[in-house]
Design a protein around this motif. Structure first.
Motif, PDB file in Angstrom:
ATOM      1  N   SER A   1      -5.149   2.240  -0.782  1.00  0.00           N
ATOM      2  CA  SER A   1      -4.918   3.028  -0.700  1.00  0.00           C
ATOM      3  C   SER A   1      -3.891   4.610  -1.710  1.00  0.00           C
ATOM      4  O   SER A   1      -3.146   5.363  -1.533  1.00  0.00           O
ATOM      5  CB  SER A   1      -3.053   2.034  -0.553  1.00  0.00           C
ATOM      6  N   THR A   2      -4.894   4.044  -2.858  1.00  0.00           N
ATOM      7  CA  THR A   2      -4.605   4.484  -4.374  1.00  0.00           C
ATOM      8  C   THR A   2      -5.815   5.319  -4.683  1.00  0.00           C
ATOM      9  O   THR A   2      -6.581   4.277  -5.278  1.00  0.00           O
ATOM     10  CB  THR A   2      -3.315   4.769  -4.941  1.00  0.00           C
ATOM     11  N   ARG A   3      -5.935   5.450  -5.714  1.00  0.00           N
ATOM     12  CA  ARG A   3      -6.932   6.263  -6.619  1.00  0.00           C
ATOM     13  C   ARG A   3      -6.358   5.541  -8.121  1.00  0.00           C
ATOM     14  O   ARG A   3      -7.430   6.000  -9.155  1.00  0.00           O
ATOM     15  CB  ARG A   3      -7.009   7.143  -6.438  1.00  0.00           C
ATOM     16  N   LEU A   4      -5.033   5.350  -7.764  1.00  0.00           N
ATOM     17  CA  LEU A   4      -4.401   5.550  -9.654  1.00  0.00           C
ATOM     18  C   LEU A   4      -5.165   3.459  -9.776  1.00  0.00           C
ATOM     19  O   LEU A   4      -5.355   2.486  -8.738  1.00  0.00           O
ATOM     20  CB  LEU A   4      -3.173   5.049  -9.588  1.00  0.00           C
ATOM     21  N   PRO A   5      -5.432   3.034 -10.965  1.00  0.00           N
ATOM     22  CA  PRO A   5      -5.728   1.770 -10.614  1.00  0.00           C
ATOM     23  C   PRO A   5      -4.195   0.981 -10.735  1.00  0.00           C
ATOM     24  O   PRO A   5      -3.274   1.521 -10.567  1.00  0.00           O
ATOM     25  CB  PRO A   5      -5.297   1.423 -12.828  1.00  0.00           C
TER      26      PRO A   5
ATOM     27  N   GLY B   1       0.664  -1.074  -0.445  1.00  0.00           N
ATOM     28  CA  GLY B   1       0.171  -0.012  -0.146  1.00  0.00           C
ATOM     29  C   GLY B   1       0.775   1.496   0.131  1.00  0.00           C
ATOM     30  O   GLY B   1       0.308   2.043  -0.666  1.00  0.00           O
ATOM     31  N   HIS B   2       1.590   1.467   0.056  1.00  0.00           N
ATOM     32  CA  HIS B   2       2.461   2.248   0.729  1.00  0.00           C
ATOM     33  C   HIS B   2       3.473   2.691  -0.624  1.00  0.00           C
ATOM     34  O   HIS B   2       4.094   3.928  -1.149  1.00  0.00           O
ATOM     35  CB  HIS B   2       3.947   2.510   1.781  1.00  0.00           C
ATOM     36  N   ALA B   3       3.976   1.227  -0.910  1.00  0.00           N
ATOM     37  CA  ALA B   3       4.257   1.536  -2.116  1.00  0.00           C
ATOM     38  C   ALA B   3       3.792   1.922  -3.245  1.00  0.00           C
ATOM     39  O   ALA B   3       4.059   2.773  -4.437  1.00  0.00           O
ATOM     40  CB  ALA B   3       4.937  -0.171  -2.759  1.00  0.00           C
ATOM     41  N   VAL B   4       2.501   1.577  -3.742  1.00  0.00           N
ATOM     42  CA  VAL B   4       2.061   2.555  -4.839  1.00  0.00           C
ATOM     43  C   VAL B   4       1.196   4.259  -4.595  1.00  0.00           C
ATOM     44  O   VAL B   4       1.058   4.352  -5.051  1.00  0.00           O
ATOM     45  CB  VAL B   4       0.418   1.357  -4.885  1.00  0.00           C
ATOM     46  N   ARG B   5       1.021   4.068  -2.805  1.00  0.00           N
ATOM     47  CA  ARG B   5       0.807   5.798  -2.719  1.00  0.00           C
ATOM     48  C   ARG B   5       1.794   6.470  -2.858  1.00  0.00           C
ATOM     49  O   ARG B   5       1.721   7.716  -3.181  1.00  0.00           O
ATOM     50  CB  ARG B   5       0.048   5.453  -0.943  1.00  0.00           C
ATOM     51  N   LEU B   6       2.891   5.600  -2.952  1.00  0.00           N
ATOM     52  CA  LEU B   6       3.896   6.439  -3.817  1.00  0.00           C
ATOM     53  C   LEU B   6       4.260   7.183  -4.673  1.00  0.00           C
ATOM     54  O   LEU B   6       4.736   7.581  -5.594  1.00  0.00           O
ATOM     55  CB  LEU B   6       5.161   5.454  -3.354  1.00  0.00           C
TER      56      LEU B   6
END
Length: 261
Positions: free
Chosen positions: A190-194, A159-164
């Protein structure tokens, strides 16, 4: 606000906001392994099977375009080797301008969050997203949780990695799979990205399709699977099975049956 060109290119590497990407940049990492010697035939097979896009380093571009069957093309812009001093030390291998010259619809970069090389890789990815924005070119960030004391399948670390990746301006993010859909939901949230999952080393047909089904159930937007697809005895068939899950919401049994596996 996005450029019209950005939206058009993002559409070329996806279908209805779902992604089946087959990375084949492994030649720089591992050499000409099975599936990459005749990369033309492999690209033809996986795109016939339903891959939305293929991904390579820029030097392979001339071997890609005639064989994509209309699928998109992503140029990867960093790398390392398995025989070098440290595979986690990914170095820049190209530029956005060079990727555009190579006919890319998008660019990608790998970052190992938690590794010794994280600070440099953060800078590389941040600069890449700035440069790509000038061209309206989508950026796929391959953001892995890797480093001393980091568990690569830990949902918190993933989750940290994708949010970064989102914080640095990426448009799509690839990461490891946490092992089940329930825990992967935290990663997606953890992110709004796909978020798309990596495939890792090849498993059985059923293991591959079950992993994809679990990730999609956890909210993933698709997959970016390399060795599990291009090293398969029948890359087109396994791509067909994965595509059935990603694009048609098939269950495991129906996906395998659709591909004759």
């Amino acid at each position: 606000m996005t450029f019209a060109g950005f939206d058009a290119r993002l559409d070329r590497i996806s279908t209805a906001d779902r992604f089946l990407i087959v990375p084949m940049d492994h030649g720089i990492t591992m050499g000409a392994v099975t599936g990459l010697k005749d990369i033309e035939a492999t690209i033809d097979g996986v795109t016939r099977g339903g891959a939305d896009a293929v991904l390579t380093q820029k030097g392979i571009a001339s071997r890609v375009h005639a064989n994509t069957n209309g699928a998109g093309y992503i140029v990867h812009l960093n790398g390392s080797t398995t025989i070098g001093p440290d595979e986690n030390d990914k170095r820049v291998t190209g530029t956005v301008k060079g990727a555009v010259r190579a006919g890319a619809d998008a660019v990608s970069m790998h970052i190992n969050v938690g590794s010794t090389y994280e600070p440099d890789q953060i800078e590389f990815l941040a600069q890449l997203t700035e440069d790509a924005a000038d061209y309206g070119l989508p950026v796929l960030a391959m953001a892995y949780a890797r480093g001393p004391g980091v568990e690569g399948d830990d949902p918190e670390a993933l989750g940290h990695a994708v949010r970064l990746a989102e914080e640095l301006g990426a448009d799509v993010v690839k990461t490891g799979y946490s092992g089940d859909g329930a825990s992967f939901q935290h990663v997606v949230e953890s992110t709004r990205l796909p978020v798309v999952i990596a495939g890792g080393s090849r498993g059985t047909n059923r293991e591959t399709v079950e992993m994809v089904r679990g990730a999609m159930d956890g909210g993933a937007a698709g997959v970016s699977m390399g060795r599990s697809v291009f090293q398969h005895d029948d890359p087109e068939a396994i791509a067909t099975a994965v595509s059935a899950v990603v694009h048609e919401d098939a269950d495991v049994e129906n996906a395998l049956a659709a591909a004759g596996l």
